[in-house]
Write a protein that holds these residues in place. Structure first.
Motif: not given
Lengths: 338, 338
Positions: A93-94, B62, B76, B79-80, B83-84, B87, B92-94
């Motif tokens: 999952i992504m 990826t 969490a 990961i944020r 993610e930023d 981006k 993108s991250i998996m």
DNA sequence: AATTCCTTTGAAAAGCTTTTCGTGCACATT
DNA sequence: AATGTGCACGAAAAGCTTTTCAAAGGAATT
């Protein structure tokens, strides 16, 4: 450079096809060649290229997950369920975290589409028309998680929010409370907002406590909001002895407010949450709440998506999983305040 | 079926190459053809196939993220940040959640390798020799997050755990506490265990409180463990007036225990956590803690990984980000217990 | 008017794998 | 001995895109 099937073929002195066969139909290759190939694979650390494979099979064994707020512990449970189901069914999952930003959402959708994920799990948010158009255009199977759409024919997995809220409020009533307040998401939120408010209303009406129906304060998604919402609520309706909140995070904000004002929970004020996040067992006092089967919702959603992808028959389009009332120590019998 | 570049070419009455050029070098195509192609793209909802692209460019944009426990709110924030940064840099991250299970770890590693991710972010766990061999074999760029390896030459981003623990304990000492306890991860944990215990020791030694050095109880990764650890600790060393815990979750377990035993925090017992998760501001009382710059760690790790992938020069191999002491209301001056 | 140069375009190869098709060979059958 | 059957394996196509190369055509230069 990574080694390719060609490198293996050369090293083993066979054709590419034979190497492929060793991996996909080992019995169709005579033993001594097969062994040579396996040796070469090991020696070269060869691993087939998933991109090339995906190109042929027209599938990637990958699912996209769209989440509005990864910092919200509620989703951690959902994701775990998804993960376990994905693993069992052979997907990876992504995860895409939109922060409730429409631009990010669409950018991620496009990305998932280009990556050719086999399906998408869309959590929590309302399905807006332009979003629906987008997924229609992409023709990617999609399952809604913790949300649904009555307008569109989209499969979904969630609890019955109205009934869950009803049960929470009914429980407070059963404890003898007659002035009950609510801290709610905005009613424009068609999932976690309006239906839960309707459940709140229904319980009150049923027990002839209509007067309480307007005792609501609204908050966004953070503790802080709930803290101030509690403040507003109690200033406006000082008689309230029990509060139903639409998330455990809200409840924690409320507990925090009560603690600071010296209002004892549950002696002077009952507080019930919603979701049953992991933390709920470790708040002070421990939080009574409505448990959403988050893990199961995630798990079930993946199963449903898998059925959709494989074209297998599946149960009802819109699926509702049972919620559960969890009584801990933040709720108690009504007793006059101060 | 999804439309391909060939469909677009046919519809626009040009060759495949021209369509490709319209997307990648628009100026090299004369206007009227370009417009026809764009029309066809829109009409067919054409989106290039990322698999085919990845095959050519030999990259997938990826990144794989390996996380030991997605339900731990600590991640969490990380990961944020990831993610930023992803981006911003076009990845993108998996996310792969191993649940600290070695089998799952290796299965995910293999999966990420087959999917040909451009790089891997590995969080929190110790780098075991067989894991190191695996990533060496895959030759995938990797950055360690919230962990490091002194044995292997692997880039990493984390705080200085020893110094952070030292600061926390020093702060307790500065409040006048002379009997300080600790709830720690196992010392076999080379990241969150041993170094923090060493920081604890160093502070005590420096202020001539060597007697406290053995006042430690160990716990695994859950509140419950910490609850019972607190119980053991206080039974064995009833004089303790302050406890340093190596995670906020532990601290919450401790707060829970104190509440149940009627020990008031911070009047009778000071508790300091570690991590500064979002919840820490909403515990009762609000939790003093050592803040890890989780968002920045995630962000920085992706930047570092990107530099590695692109072959750009980057700062030091092992990078340490500053931590911060956050004083809230779970710590206070020493005062005799009952 | 002839040559050169540039622009625009299409054909084809490359990237890596799976799968279809066909060939060659061994063995069996008559 | 001749024909038939089946197995093992290699060549080649397909999946979709980008990019290189070559060709064609027009404009510009002498």
């Amino acid at each position: 450079m990574k080694s390719t099937i060609r490198d293996v073929a050369v090293m083993a002195g066979v054709s590419i096809s034979t190497v492929s066969r060793v991996m996909n139909a080992p019995n169709s290759v005579v033993k001594h060649k097969r062994e040579k190939v396996l040796e070469a694979i090991k020696a070269l650390q060869y691993k087939p290229n998933g991109l090339a494979r995906g190109l042929i099979y027209k599938k990637t064994n990958t699912l996209g997950v769209i989440i509005p707020d990864i910092q919200n512990p509620y989703y951690a449970g959902v994701i775990r369920g998804m993960e376990d189901a994905s693993k069992a069914l052979g997907y990876s999952i992504m995860i895409c975290n939109t922060d409730r930003d429409e631009k990010r959402l669409f950018s991620y959708m496009q990305n998932l589409n280009e990556k050719r994920v086999d399906g998408i799990l869309y959590t929590s948010d309302v399905v807006y028309p332009d979003f629906y158009e987008e997924i229609e255009a992409y023709r990617i199977p999609l399952v809604l998680v913790a949300t649904h759409s009555l307008e569109y024919e989209l499969p979904s997995v969630k609890i019955n929010d109205e009934a869950a809220a009803y049960d929470a409020v009914k429980y407070l009533i059963s404890l003898g409370h007659t002035s009950i307040g609510m801290i709610s998401f905005e009613l424009t939120d068609e999932i976690a907002g309006l239906p839960r408010y309707e459940g709140f209303q229904r319980a009150l009406r049923e027990y002839e406590l209509e007067a309480c129906v307007q005792q609501v304060a609204f908050a966004k998604h953070w503790h802080d909001d709930a803290y101030y919402a509690a403040e507003r609520l109690l200033q406006q309706y000082p008689d309230i002895t029990a509060i139903f909140t639409t998330s455990d995070e809200f409840a924690m904000g409320v507990l925090s407010y009560m603690h600071e004002k010296g209002i004892r929970v549950p002696e002077q004020m009952s507080v019930i949450g919603f979701d049953n996040i992991r933390m709920a067992q470790f708040t002070i006092p421990k939080l009574s709440t409505i448990a959403q089967p988050v893990y199961n919702m995630g798990y079930r959603a993946v199963e449903k998506l898998n059925a959709l992808i494989k074209g297998e028959p599946d149960s009802t389009l819109r699926e509702y999983l049972p919620h559960e009332l969890i009584v801990r120590s933040s709720t108690g019998p009504q007793a006059a305040r101060s």
